[in-house]
Design a protein around this motif. Structure first.
Motif, PDB file in Angstrom:
ATOM      1  N   UNK A  50      45.771 -35.042 -23.403  1.00  0.00           N
ATOM      2  CA  UNK A  50      44.065 -35.037 -22.931  1.00  0.00           C
ATOM      3  C   UNK A  50      44.718 -36.103 -21.839  1.00  0.00           C
ATOM      4  N   UNK A  51      43.487 -35.563 -20.739  1.00  0.00           N
ATOM      5  CA  UNK A  51      43.084 -36.114 -19.492  1.00  0.00           C
ATOM      6  C   UNK A  51      42.809 -37.365 -19.319  1.00  0.00           C
ATOM      7  N   UNK A  52      43.782 -38.296 -18.111  1.00  0.00           N
ATOM      8  CA  UNK A  52      42.918 -39.712 -18.429  1.00  0.00           C
ATOM      9  C   UNK A  52      41.523 -39.362 -17.690  1.00  0.00           C
ATOM     10  N   UNK A  53      40.853 -40.933 -18.019  1.00  0.00           N
ATOM     11  CA  UNK A  53      39.695 -41.089 -18.875  1.00  0.00           C
ATOM     12  C   UNK A  53      39.613 -41.209 -16.788  1.00  0.00           C
ATOM     13  N   UNK A  54      38.420 -40.882 -16.238  1.00  0.00           N
ATOM     14  CA  UNK A  54      37.713 -41.208 -15.346  1.00  0.00           C
ATOM     15  C   UNK A  54      37.445 -42.509 -15.031  1.00  0.00           C
ATOM     16  N   UNK A  55      38.423 -43.431 -13.600  1.00  0.00           N
ATOM     17  CA  UNK A  55      38.016 -44.315 -13.470  1.00  0.00           C
ATOM     18  C   UNK A  55      37.823 -44.954 -12.531  1.00  0.00           C
TER      19      UNK A  55
END
Length: 81
Positions: A50-55
Motif C-alpha cells: 500500500x502506498x503511504x498515506x498523504x501527510x
C-alpha cells in the motif's frame, strides 16, 4: 519510619472454591471428557503493498482544528459573562 508487621501464629487456609460434591462432579466430568490441546492454526495472509498515506497537509488540518476550537472556546467564554 518503621514498617509494622502482624505476627500470625496459625496458618490461614483460604476457603475452598468448590464444595466436595462439586469437586467430585468436576473430577468425574474431567475423566469422562479429558482435556485435549488443539494445535495453533497458522493463517497465512498475503502481503499487500500500500502506498503511504498523504501527510503533507497534516499541519494545515491541525492549525484549522486549533483555530476552530479557539473560536468555540471563545464563544463559550463570552456567553458565560
Amino acid at each position: 519510619m518503621r514498617d509494622k508487621y502482624i505476627i500470625v501464629n496459625e496458618k490461614l487456609e483460604p476457603e475452598p472454591d468448590f464444595t466436595e460434591e462439586e469437586r467430585a462432579e468436576f473430577e468425574q466430568f474431567e475423566q469422562e471428557h479429558p482435556y485435549k490441546e488443539i494445535p495453533e492454526e497458522i493463517i497465512r495472509v498475503p502481503v499487500q503493498e500500500k502506498p503511504a498515506a498523504d501527510t503533507k497537509h497534516d499541519l494545515l488540518y491541525l492549525l484549522i482544528f486549533i483555530i476552530v476550537m479557539a473560536v468555540f472556546l471563545g464563544i463559550i467564554l463570552i456567553t458565560q459573562i
